[in-house]
Design a protein around this motif. Structure first.
Motif, mmCIF file in Angstrom:
data_model
loop_
_atom_site.group_PDB
_atom_site.id
_atom_site.type_symbol
_atom_site.label_atom_id
_atom_site.label_comp_id
_atom_site.label_asym_id
_atom_site.label_seq_id
_atom_site.Cartn_x
_atom_site.Cartn_y
_atom_site.Cartn_z
ATOM 1 N N VAL A 1 0.959 -1.170 0.217
ATOM 2 C CA VAL A 1 0.051 -0.108 -0.109
ATOM 3 C C VAL A 1 1.284 1.384 0.007
ATOM 4 O O VAL A 1 1.977 1.140 0.646
ATOM 5 N N GLU A 2 0.497 2.655 -0.541
ATOM 6 C CA GLU A 2 1.161 3.453 -0.666
ATOM 7 C C GLU A 2 -0.054 4.423 0.363
ATOM 8 O O GLU A 2 -1.195 5.264 -0.055
ATOM 9 N N PHE A 3 0.322 5.491 1.124
ATOM 10 C CA PHE A 3 0.007 5.568 2.201
ATOM 11 C C PHE A 3 -0.528 6.960 1.197
ATOM 12 O O PHE A 3 0.501 8.227 0.513
ATOM 13 N N ALA A 4 -1.511 7.588 1.667
ATOM 14 C CA ALA A 4 -1.864 9.381 1.715
ATOM 15 C C ALA A 4 -2.529 9.843 3.364
ATOM 16 O O ALA A 4 -2.002 9.346 4.339
ATOM 17 N N TYR A 5 -3.371 10.894 3.123
ATOM 18 C CA TYR A 5 -3.852 11.959 4.076
ATOM 19 C C TYR A 5 -4.382 10.182 4.614
ATOM 20 O O TYR A 5 -4.791 9.407 4.525
ATOM 21 N N ARG A 6 -5.345 10.952 6.039
ATOM 22 C CA ARG A 6 -5.734 10.073 7.219
ATOM 23 C C ARG A 6 -5.039 9.820 8.225
ATOM 24 O O ARG A 6 -5.993 8.627 8.734
ATOM 25 N N VAL A 7 -3.832 9.112 7.440
ATOM 26 C CA VAL A 7 -3.317 7.786 8.304
ATOM 27 C C VAL A 7 -3.112 8.321 10.418
ATOM 28 O O VAL A 7 -3.524 7.362 11.139
ATOM 29 N N ARG A 8 -3.317 9.246 10.058
ATOM 30 C CA ARG A 8 -3.349 10.336 11.713
ATOM 31 C C ARG A 8 -4.751 9.509 12.436
ATOM 32 O O ARG A 8 -4.561 9.108 13.885
ATOM 33 N N GLU A 9 -6.019 9.141 11.386
ATOM 34 C CA GLU A 9 -7.197 9.181 11.996
ATOM 35 C C GLU A 9 -7.210 7.815 12.614
ATOM 36 O O GLU A 9 -8.047 7.631 13.552
ATOM 37 N N SER A 10 -6.211 6.502 12.907
ATOM 38 C CA SER A 10 -6.086 5.252 12.897
ATOM 39 C C SER A 10 -4.671 5.575 13.711
ATOM 40 O O SER A 10 -3.926 6.101 13.423
ATOM 41 N N PRO A 11 -5.146 4.813 15.076
ATOM 42 C CA PRO A 11 -3.477 4.230 15.959
ATOM 43 C C PRO A 11 -2.938 3.623 15.194
ATOM 44 O O PRO A 11 -2.710 2.624 14.313
ATOM 45 N N VAL A 12 -1.567 4.168 15.640
ATOM 46 C CA VAL A 12 -0.339 2.841 14.717
ATOM 47 C C VAL A 12 -0.700 2.105 14.315
ATOM 48 O O VAL A 12 -0.101 0.992 14.063
ATOM 49 N N GLU A 13 -0.977 1.418 16.442
ATOM 50 C CA GLU A 13 -0.651 -0.099 16.056
ATOM 51 C C GLU A 13 -1.666 -0.493 15.451
ATOM 52 O O GLU A 13 -1.744 -1.996 15.070
ATOM 53 N N GLU A 14 -3.123 -0.195 15.177
ATOM 54 C CA GLU A 14 -3.915 -1.057 15.060
ATOM 55 C C GLU A 14 -3.670 -0.994 13.263
ATOM 56 O O GLU A 14 -4.144 -1.477 11.971
ATOM 57 N N VAL A 15 -3.332 0.704 12.622
ATOM 58 C CA VAL A 15 -2.395 0.352 10.716
ATOM 59 C C VAL A 15 -1.484 -0.749 11.172
ATOM 60 O O VAL A 15 -1.991 -1.569 9.917
ATOM 61 N N LEU A 16 -0.729 -0.986 11.773
ATOM 62 C CA LEU A 16 0.200 -2.239 11.243
ATOM 63 C C LEU A 16 -0.503 -3.211 11.799
ATOM 64 O O LEU A 16 -0.047 -4.330 10.852
ATOM 65 N N ALA A 17 -1.119 -3.147 12.762
ATOM 66 C CA ALA A 17 -2.065 -5.113 12.648
ATOM 67 C C ALA A 17 -2.596 -5.647 11.510
ATOM 68 O O ALA A 17 -2.696 -6.610 10.986
ATOM 69 N N ALA A 18 -3.149 -3.989 10.518
ATOM 70 C CA ALA A 18 -3.926 -4.441 9.354
ATOM 71 C C ALA A 18 -2.985 -4.434 8.129
ATOM 72 O O ALA A 18 -3.471 -5.485 7.344
ATOM 73 N N LEU A 19 -1.996 -3.971 8.249
ATOM 74 C CA LEU A 19 -0.830 -4.628 7.270
ATOM 75 C C LEU A 19 -0.407 -5.954 7.761
ATOM 76 O O LEU A 19 -0.021 -6.162 6.335
ATOM 77 N N ASP A 20 -0.540 -6.022 9.304
ATOM 78 C CA ASP A 20 0.474 -8.008 9.440
ATOM 79 C C ASP A 20 -0.112 -8.918 8.577
ATOM 80 O O ASP A 20 -0.178 -10.016 8.016
ATOM 81 N N ARG A 21 -2.077 -9.156 9.181
ATOM 82 C CA ARG A 21 -2.841 -9.477 8.951
ATOM 83 C C ARG A 21 -3.424 -9.810 7.911
ATOM 84 O O ARG A 21 -4.018 -11.164 7.259
ATOM 85 N N ASN A 22 -2.743 -8.947 6.778
ATOM 86 C CA ASN A 22 -2.886 -9.199 4.845
ATOM 87 C C ASN A 22 -2.120 -9.140 4.773
ATOM 88 O O ASN A 22 -1.908 -9.586 3.804
ATOM 89 N N GLY A 23 -0.897 -9.227 4.939
ATOM 90 C CA GLY A 23 0.803 -9.604 4.178
ATOM 91 C C GLY A 23 1.089 -8.555 3.555
ATOM 92 O O GLY A 23 1.400 -8.786 2.699
ATOM 93 N N LEU A 24 0.149 -6.858 3.666
ATOM 94 C CA LEU A 24 0.793 -5.838 3.366
ATOM 95 C C LEU A 24 2.054 -5.525 3.285
ATOM 96 O O LEU A 24 2.783 -5.245 4.445
ATOM 97 N N ASP A 25 3.322 -4.577 2.311
ATOM 98 C CA ASP A 25 4.019 -4.116 2.658
ATOM 99 C C ASP A 25 4.041 -2.458 2.469
ATOM 100 O O ASP A 25 3.192 -2.215 1.884
ATOM 101 N N ALA A 26 4.486 -1.798 3.572
ATOM 102 C CA ALA A 26 3.924 -0.207 3.040
ATOM 103 C C ALA A 26 5.108 0.204 1.623
ATOM 104 O O ALA A 26 7.011 0.034 2.150
ATOM 105 N N ALA A 27 5.039 0.707 1.170
ATOM 106 C CA ALA A 27 5.278 0.639 -0.226
ATOM 107 C C ALA A 27 5.767 2.371 -0.460
ATOM 108 O O ALA A 27 7.307 2.085 -1.085
#
Length: 254
Positions: free
Chosen positions: A33-59
């Motif tokens: 995924v390539e992040f854009a705006y709105r990232v700060r709307e969710s806790p970093v820990e929740e975003v990291l968990a979503a990346l992990d459970r979906n097997g996604l890297d931060a492009a």
């Protein structure tokens, strides 16, 4: 090997937190995924968990240039330190300036000033172990001294400044996107895979416009680009759009 990602701007119309959007991206079959705006709307820990459970890297991440040049203000929540810290926590190693106004590319002096800004940012980010890249629209292809402004920009920026070629916008600007990638292969880290209908002057689904997707993918591979990033500026159905985009990229990469 080239991996595939989606620019979250494609999903901006969906009223859902970023972790839920990442679940959609994972389900569509992207690698990252390539992040854009709105990232700060969710806790970093929740975003990291979503990346992990979906097997996604931060492009990578699109970041307004003001957030990299200025300190936080009432109008600008994040400055350089806050931006670098956030994306470091999310595992992002490339920050992309996504837009500069057209007047920045209307003269040689204006382009040179942009180059100076980007070189300075590349120095500052490099000290933090982060790469800088620049993402084009069509205004960068305005003629300056008889050549597209983007050519002058590439020539006058340090090799540490990477470029994320948006092939749809490059085509709208009058360039051959595959040839542009070939010509500057050593500077291109990411390719934004979008499509455009030149007759209608609008973004369309991959394969429905005038971009030669096979040629673009072949050039990206030859250039050892790390990521093909799907984007549709204004999809009627964002989920259907990313699903179709993922399929088109998989077919082109076979």
């Amino acid at each position: 090997m080239v991996d595939t990602a989606v620019q979250l701007y494609t999903l901006r119309s969906l009223d859902a937190p970023v972790p839920e959007l990442l679940d959609r991206v994972g389900a569509a079959g992207f690698d990252g995924v390539e992040f854009a705006y709105r990232v700060r709307e969710s806790p970093v820990e929740e975003v990291l968990a979503a990346l992990d459970r979906n097997g996604l890297d931060a492009a990578s991440a699109h970041v307004p240039i003001e957030s990299l040049e200025d300190a936080p203000t009432e109008a600008l929540e994040d400055g350089f330190d806050e931006t670098v810290d956030l994306y470091d926590r999310l595992g992002v190693d490339t920050l992309v300036v996504p837009w500069l106004d057209a007047e920045q590319f209307e003269s040689a002096a204006a382009v040179d000033a942009v180059a100076t800004r980007l070189n300075s940012l590349a120095d500052a980010l490099g000290a933090e172990g982060v790469r800088l890249a620049y993402h084009n629209h069509d205004q960068e292809f305005a003629a300056v001294d008889g050549a597209p402004a983007i050519e002058r920009l590439i020539d006058r920026t340090d090799e540490r400044v990477g470029f994320e070629v948006d092939v749809g916008w490059a085509l709208v600007g009058g360039a051959d996107p595959a040839a542009l990638i070939d010509r500057h292969a050593d500077r291109i880290t990411h390719v934004h895979v979008s499509d455009a209908d030149l007759g209608r002057g609008e973004s369309v689904a991959l394969g429905e416009g005038d971009v030669d997707l096979d040629a673009v993918v072949a050039s990206a591979r030859d250039a050892d680009c790390e990521w093909l990033v799907y984007e549709h500026d204004d999809p009627a159905d964002p989920i259907a759009s990313i699903e179709q985009g993922a399929r088109a990229l998989r077919d082109a990469l076979v």
